[in-house]
Design a protein around this motif. Structure first.
Motif, PDB file in Angstrom:
ATOM      1  N   MET A   1       0.836  -1.196   0.000  1.00 37.28           N
ATOM      2  CA  MET A   1       0.000   0.000   0.000  1.00 37.28           C
ATOM      3  C   MET A   1       0.881   1.261   0.000  1.00 37.28           C
ATOM      4  O   MET A   1       1.850   1.350   0.750  1.00 37.28           O
ATOM      5  N   THR A   2       0.539   2.223  -0.853  1.00 36.27           N
ATOM      6  CA  THR A   2       1.254   3.487  -0.907  1.00 36.27           C
ATOM      7  C   THR A   2       0.393   4.584  -0.306  1.00 36.27           C
ATOM      8  O   THR A   2      -0.739   4.815  -0.737  1.00 36.27           O
ATOM      9  N   LEU A   3       0.918   5.258   0.707  1.00 34.70           N
ATOM     10  CA  LEU A   3       0.202   6.377   1.321  1.00 34.70           C
ATOM     11  C   LEU A   3       0.611   7.684   0.651  1.00 34.70           C
ATOM     12  O   LEU A   3       1.785   7.906   0.338  1.00 34.70           O
ATOM     13  N   ARG A   4      -0.368   8.528   0.435  1.00 28.46           N
ATOM     14  CA  ARG A   4      -0.112   9.851  -0.156  1.00 28.46           C
ATOM     15  C   ARG A   4      -1.014  10.850   0.563  1.00 28.46           C
ATOM     16  O   ARG A   4      -2.229  10.796   0.460  1.00 28.46           O
ATOM     17  N   HIS A   5      -0.384  11.733   1.330  1.00 27.47           N
ATOM     18  CA  HIS A   5      -1.123  12.704   2.142  1.00 27.47           C
ATOM     19  C   HIS A   5      -2.156  12.011   3.035  1.00 27.47           C
ATOM     20  O   HIS A   5      -3.248  12.517   3.250  1.00 27.47           O
ATOM     21  N   GLY A   6      -1.801  10.826   3.524  1.00 24.91           N
ATOM     22  CA  GLY A   6      -2.653  10.112   4.450  1.00 24.91           C
ATOM     23  C   GLY A   6      -3.695   9.220   3.811  1.00 24.91           C
ATOM     24  O   GLY A   6      -4.465   8.558   4.516  1.00 24.91           O
ATOM     25  N   LEU A   7      -3.735   9.169   2.472  1.00 26.08           N
ATOM     26  CA  LEU A   7      -4.716   8.352   1.762  1.00 26.08           C
ATOM     27  C   LEU A   7      -4.037   7.169   1.077  1.00 26.08           C
ATOM     28  O   LEU A   7      -2.842   7.219   0.771  1.00 26.08           O
ATOM     29  N   ASP A   8      -4.801   6.138   0.825  1.00 29.79           N
ATOM     30  CA  ASP A   8      -4.325   4.963   0.098  1.00 29.79           C
ATOM     31  C   ASP A   8      -4.326   5.311  -1.388  1.00 29.79           C
ATOM     32  O   ASP A   8      -5.384   5.440  -2.009  1.00 29.79           O
ATOM     33  N   TRP A   9      -3.138   5.442  -1.969  1.00 35.76           N
ATOM     34  CA  TRP A   9      -3.058   5.951  -3.336  1.00 35.76           C
ATOM     35  C   TRP A   9      -3.629   4.970  -4.365  1.00 35.76           C
ATOM     36  O   TRP A   9      -4.181   5.387  -5.384  1.00 35.76           O
ATOM     37  N   GLN A  10      -3.540   3.688  -4.096  1.00 33.87           N
ATOM     38  CA  GLN A  10      -4.144   2.717  -5.005  1.00 33.87           C
ATOM     39  C   GLN A  10      -5.668   2.887  -5.033  1.00 33.87           C
ATOM     40  O   GLN A  10      -6.297   2.827  -6.096  1.00 33.87           O
ATOM     41  N   LYS A  11      -6.256   3.116  -3.871  1.00 34.57           N
ATOM     42  CA  LYS A  11      -7.697   3.358  -3.816  1.00 34.57           C
ATOM     43  C   LYS A  11      -8.062   4.630  -4.570  1.00 34.57           C
ATOM     44  O   LYS A  11      -9.099   4.692  -5.256  1.00 34.57           O
ATOM     45  N   VAL A  12      -7.243   5.658  -4.434  1.00 33.91           N
ATOM     46  CA  VAL A  12      -7.507   6.924  -5.142  1.00 33.91           C
ATOM     47  C   VAL A  12      -7.493   6.695  -6.652  1.00 33.91           C
ATOM     48  O   VAL A  12      -8.385   7.154  -7.376  1.00 33.91           O
ATOM     49  N   GLN A  13      -6.486   5.968  -7.131  1.00 32.29           N
ATOM     50  CA  GLN A  13      -6.377   5.737  -8.573  1.00 32.29           C
ATOM     51  C   GLN A  13      -7.545   4.908  -9.106  1.00 32.29           C
ATOM     52  O   GLN A  13      -8.056   5.183 -10.194  1.00 32.29           O
ATOM     53  N   MET A  14      -7.956   3.903  -8.354  1.00 30.19           N
ATOM     54  CA  MET A  14      -9.108   3.097  -8.774  1.00 30.19           C
ATOM     55  C   MET A  14     -10.380   3.944  -8.798  1.00 30.19           C
ATOM     56  O   MET A  14     -11.213   3.819  -9.703  1.00 30.19           O
ATOM     57  N   LEU A  15     -10.530   4.801  -7.803  1.00 28.90           N
ATOM     58  CA  LEU A  15     -11.691   5.687  -7.760  1.00 28.90           C
ATOM     59  C   LEU A  15     -11.698   6.617  -8.965  1.00 28.90           C
ATOM     60  O   LEU A  15     -12.751   6.839  -9.587  1.00 28.90           O
ATOM     61  N   VAL A  16     -10.551   7.199  -9.303  1.00 25.75           N
ATOM     62  CA  VAL A  16     -10.471   8.119 -10.445  1.00 25.75           C
ATOM     63  C   VAL A  16     -10.891   7.413 -11.734  1.00 25.75           C
ATOM     64  O   VAL A  16     -11.630   7.982 -12.557  1.00 25.75           O
ATOM     65  N   ALA A  17     -10.451   6.196 -11.935  1.00 30.76           N
ATOM     66  CA  ALA A  17     -10.836   5.452 -13.145  1.00 30.76           C
ATOM     67  C   ALA A  17     -12.350   5.287 -13.224  1.00 30.76           C
ATOM     68  O   ALA A  17     -12.962   5.454 -14.293  1.00 30.76           O
ATOM     69  N   ARG A  18     -12.974   4.962 -12.089  1.00 30.14           N
ATOM     70  CA  ARG A  18     -14.437   4.816 -12.068  1.00 30.14           C
ATOM     71  C   ARG A  18     -15.131   6.152 -12.326  1.00 30.14           C
ATOM     72  O   ARG A  18     -16.125   6.219 -13.064  1.00 30.14           O
ATOM     73  N   GLU A  19     -14.603   7.208 -11.742  1.00 27.83           N
ATOM     74  CA  GLU A  19     -15.234   8.518 -11.889  1.00 27.83           C
ATOM     75  C   GLU A  19     -15.106   9.044 -13.318  1.00 27.83           C
ATOM     76  O   GLU A  19     -16.032   9.677 -13.840  1.00 27.83           O
ATOM     77  N   ARG A  20     -13.986   8.806 -13.958  1.00 26.37           N
ATOM     78  CA  ARG A  20     -13.813   9.238 -15.349  1.00 26.37           C
ATOM     79  C   ARG A  20     -14.799   8.486 -16.260  1.00 26.37           C
ATOM     80  O   ARG A  20     -15.417   9.084 -17.147  1.00 26.37           O
ATOM     81  N   ALA A  21     -14.947   7.199 -16.029  1.00 27.93           N
ATOM     82  CA  ALA A  21     -15.887   6.410 -16.827  1.00 27.93           C
ATOM     83  C   ALA A  21     -17.317   6.895 -16.620  1.00 27.93           C
ATOM     84  O   ALA A  21     -18.110   6.996 -17.570  1.00 27.93           O
ATOM     85  N   ALA A  22     -17.657   7.227 -15.380  1.00 29.95           N
ATOM     86  CA  ALA A  22     -19.005   7.713 -15.076  1.00 29.95           C
ATOM     87  C   ALA A  22     -19.257   9.054 -15.743  1.00 29.95           C
ATOM     88  O   ALA A  22     -20.349   9.299 -16.277  1.00 29.95           O
ATOM     89  N   PHE A  23     -18.271   9.905 -15.742  1.00 30.77           N
ATOM     90  CA  PHE A  23     -18.413  11.218 -16.391  1.00 30.77           C
ATOM     91  C   PHE A  23     -18.660  11.051 -17.889  1.00 30.77           C
ATOM     92  O   PHE A  23     -19.561  11.673 -18.458  1.00 30.77           O
TER      93      PHE A  23
END
Length: 453
Positions: A1-23
């Motif tokens: 797991m990679t932390l970035r500013h206190g967040l799980d960066w892998q989770k952030v990247q997966m979320l971004v992929a879903r959000e881009r597809a939804a947009f």
């Protein structure tokens, strides 16, 4: 797991992929317009920085009113960007709309003053404490013009700015400190001469560096926001501006306050709210209720020197002003906005709502144990990826994380909430409601919960 500013960066990247597809899925009309635009617009947008949003392609707006807007695909949004302050008092305020409609029947521009001009100038003098005023079409123009007037009035060539500042697209200010040395900003396109020849740059909140830059007695003006806002908010330390103002006076340097963003502090801006007395003063886009305009003011002493400089100069173009400056349409909008929209009551309401927003964001951050902070200047609020607020441009620049910022922005946008595309700035306007703020805070909390380790 990679932390970035206190967040799980892998989770952030997966979320971004879903959000881009939804947009992409729910924006067919915006997608089609973006494809059409690519055929004739450079970079596919009216201005290249419109590609800086977090979206896979441009979001096209159909209508905007008050604190909300609707896109061409029929989705509705609460707007906490508000044109990056251009619509700080809401989109299309009724009094401004009425004034523009009435003036449109009487003419747009003539290169001559209308009866609105003396009223607006008197009101500006009352609000901001400087007796003499001129007009421009943008704050960029106004800042460019005040630099010229300052040089003409003082006979000095040097300009002083703060590291990480932003005053529009004025070439003189695109100088940064890199390892303590002034360097022309790499991103400035097409500039062929060395800006550091006539521009000095120091860190905000550093009085020793400020005095060192002023002590040679050759600096025409210090051009500054009273609180930095465009590299992430940086607030002045207690007593800083009182001492900085005194240093400017001691060395004969004019203090120019650019309050295009910090007008969020109050009806008279930060300077009036905190008892400062700048020699010159700039306010841009908010003053006309969203209509392109800017104003800049002079103290009595500097007004006299500026007028003498013009009278003693050779005849011809001064390099200051444009043919559309103070056009009748813009002056009518400014008068209506100053008289009926930009009121003490509006500010009181916005301050309370911004405090509610800042408190809500802070609660989410604290509950999640994130090393972030929240900063507020009047109606302007920002959350930053640092436990301790930055004290200068260098510190503010180091905590910026465009990838994380865009992840948050896209998550909010897909849920009908817009914030600025640059860092994490939010504005409230007289039409924003407590429910709007609570909805944003909850959605922000949902993003945090989805990306915590």
């Amino acid at each position: 797991m990679t932390l970035r500013h206190g967040l799980d960066w892998q989770k952030v990247q997966m979320l971004v992929a879903r959000e881009r597809a939804a947009f992409i899925e729910k924006m067919p009309r915006s997608k089609a317009l973006s494809e059409q635009a690519a055929q004739h617009l450079l970079f596919g947008v009216p201005l290249h920085w419109m590609n800086d949003w977090s979206t896979p392609f441009s979001l096209y707006v159909d209508a905007a009113k008050g604190a909300q807007f609707r896109d061409v695909d029929g989705h509705h949004y609460v707007d906490f960007c508000l044109g990056d302050t251009g619509a700080m008092f809401g989109h299309a305020p009724e009094p401004v709309g009425r004034a523009i409609a009435a003036q449109a029947q009487k003419g747009f521009t003539t290169m001559l003053p209308s009866e609105d001009a003396p009223w607006v100038a008197k009101e500006l003098a009352r609000r901001f404490g400087l007796p003499y005023w001129q007009f421009a079409m943008t704050a960029t123009d106004a800042n460019r013009f005040v630099i010229r007037w300052a040089r003409a009035a003082t006979g000095r060539k040097q300009v002083l700015i703060f590291n990480g500042c932003y005053h529009g697209t004025v070439d003189d200010v695109f100088v940064d400190l890199v390892d303590g040395q002034p360097v022309q900003r790499d991103s400035l396109l097409g500039q062929v001469y060395d800006l550091t020849q006539y521009t000095r740059v120091v860190e905000f909140n550093d009085l020793a560096a400020l005095e060192n830059a002023l002590k040679e007695g050759d600096v025409a003006c210090l051009l500054a926001e009273p609180a930095m806002t465009n590299i992430g908010m940086v607030l002045p330390e207690p007593g800083y501006w009182e001492d900085a103002q005194a240093l400017c006076k001691r060395y004969g340097t004019l203090l120019v306050m650019d309050e295009t963003h910090t007008i969020s502090t109050g009806p008279g801006g930060y300077a009036q709210a905190h008892g400062l007395q700048p020699d010159m003063f700039v306010v841009g886009k908010p003053v006309g209720g969203g209509v392109p305009c800017a104003v800049y003011g002079f103290s009595a002493e500097i007004a006299e020197k500026a007028q003498n400089a013009k009278r003693n100069a050779a005849p011809g173009h001064s390099g200051i002003g444009t043919t559309l400056t103070a056009n009748m349409l813009t002056m009518a909008a400014m008068r209506a906005n100053l008289a009926e929209v930009m009121t003490d009551e509006a500010y009181t309401y916005m301050f309370g709502l911004a405090r509610h927003l800042a408190d809500g964001l802070s609660r989410v951050i604290k509950a999640a144990g994130l090393p972030w902070c929240v900063t507020q200047v009047g109606a302007r609020t920002e959350f930053q990826f640092t436990a301790t607020p930055p004290r200068n441009g260098t510190e503010a620049d180091k905590i910026l994380d465009p990838a994380l910022e865009q992840a948050i922005h896209l998550f909010l946008l897909n849920r009908g909430l817009l914030i600025t595309p640059f860092h994490n700035m939010l504005l409230v306007c007289p039409d924003t409601t407590t429910e709007d703020v609570d909805r944003l805070v909850q959605t922000f909390a949902d993003f945090v919960a989805a990306t915590l380790p």
